[in-house]
Design an enzyme around this catalytic site. Structure first.
Site, PDB file in Angstrom:
ATOM      1  N   GLN A 111      52.177 -32.636   9.098  1.00 43.39           N
ATOM      2  CA  GLN A 111      52.005 -31.629   9.836  1.00 43.39           C
ATOM      3  C   GLN A 111      53.027 -30.685   9.656  1.00 43.39           C
ATOM      4  O   GLN A 111      53.539 -29.481   9.196  1.00 43.39           O
ATOM      5  CB  GLN A 111      51.388 -31.365  10.766  1.00 43.39           C
ATOM      6  CG  GLN A 111      51.135 -29.597  11.387  1.00 43.39           C
ATOM      7  CD  GLN A 111      50.080 -29.374  11.270  1.00 43.39           C
ATOM      8  OE1 GLN A 111      48.606 -30.125  11.286  1.00 43.39           O
ATOM      9  NE2 GLN A 111      49.608 -28.055  11.169  1.00 43.39           N
ATOM     10  N   LYS A 126      51.497 -32.267  17.038  1.00 46.40           N
ATOM     11  CA  LYS A 126      50.487 -32.316  16.512  1.00 46.40           C
ATOM     12  C   LYS A 126      50.379 -33.400  18.543  1.00 46.40           C
ATOM     13  O   LYS A 126      51.204 -33.813  18.687  1.00 46.40           O
ATOM     14  CB  LYS A 126      49.582 -33.565  15.958  1.00 46.40           C
ATOM     15  CG  LYS A 126      48.755 -33.656  15.333  1.00 46.40           C
ATOM     16  CD  LYS A 126      48.099 -33.047  14.898  1.00 46.40           C
ATOM     17  CE  LYS A 126      46.280 -32.084  14.600  1.00 46.40           C
ATOM     18  NZ  LYS A 126      46.519 -31.999  12.854  1.00 46.40           N
ATOM     19  N   ASP A 166      41.474 -29.022  16.083  1.00 48.94           N
ATOM     20  CA  ASP A 166      41.166 -30.443  15.314  1.00 48.94           C
ATOM     21  C   ASP A 166      40.008 -31.574  15.840  1.00 48.94           C
ATOM     22  O   ASP A 166      39.329 -30.387  16.363  1.00 48.94           O
ATOM     23  CB  ASP A 166      42.709 -31.414  15.358  1.00 48.94           C
ATOM     24  CG  ASP A 166      42.804 -32.245  14.151  1.00 48.94           C
ATOM     25  OD1 ASP A 166      43.293 -31.852  13.226  1.00 48.94           O
ATOM     26  OD2 ASP A 166      42.093 -33.051  14.295  1.00 48.94           O
ATOM     27  N   THR A 209      40.151 -23.096   7.682  1.00 47.75           N
ATOM     28  CA  THR A 209      40.706 -24.041   6.500  1.00 47.75           C
ATOM     29  C   THR A 209      39.664 -24.823   5.433  1.00 47.75           C
ATOM     30  O   THR A 209      39.934 -25.064   4.529  1.00 47.75           O
ATOM     31  CB  THR A 209      40.526 -25.664   7.855  1.00 47.75           C
ATOM     32  OG1 THR A 209      41.553 -25.121   8.479  1.00 47.75           O
ATOM     33  CG2 THR A 209      41.582 -26.401   7.381  1.00 47.75           C
TER      34      THR A 209
HETATM   35  P1  NDP Z   1      35.411 -31.308  14.026  1.00 47.38           P
HETATM   36  O1  NDP Z   1      35.724 -32.178  14.975  1.00 47.38           O
HETATM   37  O2  NDP Z   1      34.877 -29.846  13.736  1.00 47.38           O
HETATM   38  O3  NDP Z   1      34.684 -32.519  12.524  1.00 47.38           O
HETATM   39  C1  NDP Z   1      34.914 -33.197  12.570  1.00 47.38           C
HETATM   40  C2  NDP Z   1      33.166 -34.046  11.543  1.00 47.38           C
HETATM   41  O4  NDP Z   1      33.844 -35.316  10.740  1.00 47.38           O
HETATM   42  C3  NDP Z   1      32.222 -34.634  12.989  1.00 47.38           C
HETATM   43  O5  NDP Z   1      31.259 -34.377  10.871  1.00 47.38           O
HETATM   44  C4  NDP Z   1      32.412 -35.835  12.792  1.00 47.38           C
HETATM   45  O6  NDP Z   1      31.071 -36.446  12.830  1.00 47.38           O
HETATM   46  C5  NDP Z   1      33.540 -36.187  11.464  1.00 47.38           C
HETATM   47  N1  NDP Z   1      34.288 -37.849  11.808  1.00 47.38           N
HETATM   48  C6  NDP Z   1      34.992 -37.104  12.635  1.00 47.38           C
HETATM   49  N2  NDP Z   1      35.902 -38.258  13.020  1.00 47.38           N
HETATM   50  C7  NDP Z   1      35.174 -39.176  12.047  1.00 47.38           C
HETATM   51  C8  NDP Z   1      34.728 -41.176  11.923  1.00 47.38           C
HETATM   52  N3  NDP Z   1      36.098 -41.966  12.740  1.00 47.38           N
HETATM   53  N4  NDP Z   1      34.100 -41.401  11.372  1.00 47.38           N
HETATM   54  C9  NDP Z   1      32.854 -40.651  10.322  1.00 47.38           C
HETATM   55  N5  NDP Z   1      33.016 -39.561  10.853  1.00 47.38           N
HETATM   56  C10 NDP Z   1      34.141 -38.798  11.246  1.00 47.38           C
HETATM   57  O7  NDP Z   1      37.198 -31.829  12.962  1.00 47.38           O
HETATM   58  P2  NDP Z   1      37.403 -30.457  12.036  1.00 47.38           P
HETATM   59  O8  NDP Z   1      36.481 -30.252  11.186  1.00 47.38           O
HETATM   60  O9  NDP Z   1      37.862 -29.195  12.095  1.00 47.38           O
HETATM   61  O10 NDP Z   1      38.712 -31.422  11.392  1.00 47.38           O
HETATM   62  C11 NDP Z   1      37.465 -32.918  10.458  1.00 47.38           C
HETATM   63  C12 NDP Z   1      39.407 -33.366   8.818  1.00 47.38           C
HETATM   64  O11 NDP Z   1      40.093 -31.842   8.905  1.00 47.38           O
HETATM   65  C13 NDP Z   1      39.632 -34.094  10.341  1.00 47.38           C
HETATM   66  O12 NDP Z   1      40.628 -34.531   9.502  1.00 47.38           O
HETATM   67  C14 NDP Z   1      41.575 -32.687  10.640  1.00 47.38           C
HETATM   68  O13 NDP Z   1      42.672 -33.001  11.020  1.00 47.38           O
HETATM   69  C15 NDP Z   1      41.356 -31.844   9.328  1.00 47.38           C
HETATM   70  N6  NDP Z   1      41.651 -30.433   9.648  1.00 47.38           N
HETATM   71  C16 NDP Z   1      41.613 -29.345  10.050  1.00 47.38           C
HETATM   72  C17 NDP Z   1      41.943 -28.243  10.559  1.00 47.38           C
HETATM   73  C18 NDP Z   1      41.528 -27.370  11.275  1.00 47.38           C
HETATM   74  O14 NDP Z   1      41.511 -26.303  11.195  1.00 47.38           O
HETATM   75  N7  NDP Z   1      40.192 -27.616  12.114  1.00 47.38           N
HETATM   76  C19 NDP Z   1      42.586 -28.060   9.839  1.00 47.38           C
HETATM   77  C20 NDP Z   1      43.502 -28.956   8.879  1.00 47.38           C
HETATM   78  C21 NDP Z   1      42.820 -29.790   9.006  1.00 47.38           C
HETATM   79  P3  NDP Z   1      31.000 -36.800  14.008  1.00 47.38           P
HETATM   80  O15 NDP Z   1      30.638 -35.753  14.299  1.00 47.38           O
HETATM   81  O16 NDP Z   1      30.189 -38.067  14.458  1.00 47.38           O
HETATM   82  O17 NDP Z   1      32.520 -37.053  15.263  1.00 47.38           O
HETATM   83  O1  2IT Z   2      45.779 -30.557  10.699  1.00 46.00           O
HETATM   84  C1  2IT Z   2      45.684 -28.852  10.871  1.00 46.00           C
HETATM   85  O2  2IT Z   2      46.395 -28.333   9.939  1.00 46.00           O
HETATM   86  C2  2IT Z   2      44.746 -28.655  12.195  1.00 46.00           C
HETATM   87  N1  2IT Z   2      44.425 -28.847  13.161  1.00 46.00           N
HETATM   88  C3  2IT Z   2      45.460 -26.663  12.334  1.00 46.00           C
HETATM   89  C4  2IT Z   2      46.750 -26.583  13.078  1.00 46.00           C
HETATM   90  C5  2IT Z   2      46.675 -25.715  13.643  1.00 46.00           C
HETATM   91  O3  2IT Z   2      48.410 -24.849  14.040  1.00 46.00           O
HETATM   92  O4  2IT Z   2      46.169 -24.565  13.008  1.00 46.00           O
END
Ligand code: NDP
Ligand code: 2IT
Length: 444
Positions: A111, A126, A166, A209
């Site tokens: 991050q 984080k 997240d 994102t």
């Molecule tokens: P959500 O909780 O909205 O969605 C996560 C998705 O990934 C779900 O479909 C989930 O499935 C799947 N998932 C999570 N963990 C696992 C696992 N161990 N094995 C298989 N599938 C998994 O999260 P986000 O969409 O917000 O985040 C997804 C990724 O993006 C993460 O790596 C996060 O750090 C990254 N990210 C998020 C940001 C944000 O603004 N939200 C910004 C930048 C990065 P299930 O429902 O079955 O668990």
């Molecule tokens: O991994 C990431 O960059 C996030 N989950 C978003 C963090 C934020 O402060 O919006």
């Protein structure tokens, strides 16, 4: 021994049992060798890498809450305040049973560089918990969030540390957390981002994102004489990042044919119907396999395997290390020519190395998914101004930030003689700003 190797050994020895943290540090330090070797004396004297790889603070606390059966449950809560050289700590909260110190340190470390790339004044942090929101009632989630914030509130604030969402933390959780912060402190301030639109949230944050991922992908494609129109796209995950990456990819003419969750993946050869996915995931909080109930021509396959579907472009948007060397080989063998990481560190080190070696278009997570935190930064600006910008205004700023991040990564890669290597480019560009600030601020 080189300074990089010395520091990597030190990180491994001093942080035993933290494989994800070791992995993130190694990947970054390896790609910074050229910069570090060129400045070795200065950096050694100032202990730059010792400080850069040690979080400023790791806060750990107990989170007791009462479930719907009247039983007390106890979870672990954390906040890693990694680096504040260029701004107050900023980064998401993750609620998932896998959460531990190793994962949060890797995420806080990444991050710091990601936030630097956005060009906004944000340090790296984080946090999260091993709490699993799946299958919990709204009341249980609220009870957990209130207890979590009852500990966390004393460590955060609009000018000290600003958490966001997240994995497992979306609008519902941010709302409960915000309410409890306000109650504990009496302050109505922008202490969290990703808030509801009627209490200080920013338009576009929900989409940011995913949209940002496609904006930088599009920029990378254009700069390499390619385009998204007509391309077959795989999106893993089916959460916040995955859904809005798919939405923008479809808008720009891509054909998204797959989604997944931790149970398995769906393949819809005719192109995923996003309204069906949104209904399942955003409204019902259901499982991705329910897609085939609405679209019987689609296929659900249990378990891993999404990367075996032939595609032009792969967008891993679920979680760390979800795409390994075998997956990378399969993607390449099937003709995949571009990968952009929506998740944090979704490709293993071996997979990343293969993509770079084969010179496909590869944009690493810290650049590719920076649109989320960048828009969080824009939410902070709007809160500070006591104003809110229109969807178009925020979207335009987000687009510009993503185009700038591409340019920074491409430029640093050129400067250090590895054109097209956006992994090295993003790491160097992010690092330069943080290190200059650390040097200017003396020993702290
Ligand atoms: P959500 O909780 O909205 O969605 C996560 C998705 O990934 C779900 O479909 C989930 O499935 C799947 N998932 C999570 N963990 C696992 C696992 N161990 N094995 C298989 N599938 C998994 O999260 P986000 O969409 O917000 O985040 C997804 C990724 O993006 C993460 O790596 C996060 O750090 C990254 N990210 C998020 C940001 C944000 O603004 N939200 C910004 C930048 C990065 P299930 O429902 O079955 O668990
Ligand atoms: O991994 C990431 O960059 C996030 N989950 C978003 C963090 C934020 O402060 O919006």
């Amino acid at each position: 021994m080189s300074y990089v190797d010395e520091i990597y050994e030190r990180v491994v020895t001093q942080n035993p049992g933290e494989p994800e943290f070791h992995q993130a540090v190694k990947e970054v330090l390896d790609s910074l060798r050229l910069v570090i070797d060129a400045n070795e004396e200065k950096y050694r004297k100032a202990g730059i890498l010792e400080r850069f790889t040690e979080p400023e603070r790791v806060i750990s606390f107990r989170v007791p809450w009462v479930d719907d059966n009247g039983r007390v449950q106890v979870n672990k809560g954390y906040r890693v305040q990694f680096n504040s050289a260029i701004g107050a700590y900023k980064g998401g909260l993750r609620f998932h049973p896998s959460v531990n110190v190793s994962i949060l340190k890797f995420l806080g470390f990444e991050q710091t560089l990601k936030n630097s790339l956005t060009g906004l004044p944000m340090g790296g942090g984080k946090g999260g918990s091993n709490f699993d929101p799946k299958g919990k009632s709204d009341r249980e989630v609220m009870a957990f969030c209130q207890s979590f914030m009852t500990e966390l509130y004393r460590h955060i604030g609009k000018d000290t540390d600003v958490p966001a969402g997240d994995i497992g933390v979306g609008g519902r959780e941010i709302g409960f957390l915000f309410g409890q912060y306000k109650r504990m402190t009496g302050l109505y301030e922008g202490v969290l981002t990703g808030k509801g639109l009627n209490f200080g949230g920013s338009l576009v944050r929900t989409q940011a994102t995913g949209y940002g991922l496609i904006y930088i992908l599009d920029e990378m494609l254009k700069n390499n004489g390619k385009e998204l129109t007509g391309k077959t796209v795989l999106v893993s995950g089916s959460g916040n990042v995955a859904i809005y990456a798919a939405e923008k990819a479809i808008e720009l003419g891509g054909k998204v044919v797959a989604f997944s969750d931790s149970n398995g993946y769906i393949y819809d050869k005719d192109g995923i119907k996003l309204d069906v996915v949104k209904e399942i995931k955003e409204v019902r909080r259901g499982r991705i396999k329910e897609y085939v109930d609405a679209v019987p021509t689609a296929v659900f396959t249990e378990g891993k395997g999404i990367w075996t579907i032939p595609c032009d472009i792969a967008l891993p948007c679920a979680t760390q290390n979800e795409l390994d060397l075998e997956d990378a080989k399969t993607l390449l063998a099937n003709g995949c020519f571009a990968v952009a990481e929506g998740a944090n560190m979704p490709s293993t080190r071996e997979a990343t190395d293969l993509f770079v070696e084969k010179k496909i278009l590869f944009m690493p997570g810290k650049a590719a998914n920076a649109g989320g935190v960048a828009t969080s930064g824009l939410e902070q600006s709007q809160n500070a101004l006591r104003m809110s910008w229109t969807f178009e205004e925020v979207d335009e700023k987000l687009h510009k930030i993503m185009v700038d991040i591409f340019a920074k990564a491409a430029d640093a890669a050129e400067r250090y003689g590895v054109p097209g290597n956006y992994v090295t480019g993003a790491n160097i560009a992010g690092f330069e700003k943080v290190v200059d600030a650390m040097l200017a601020q003396g020993v702290c």
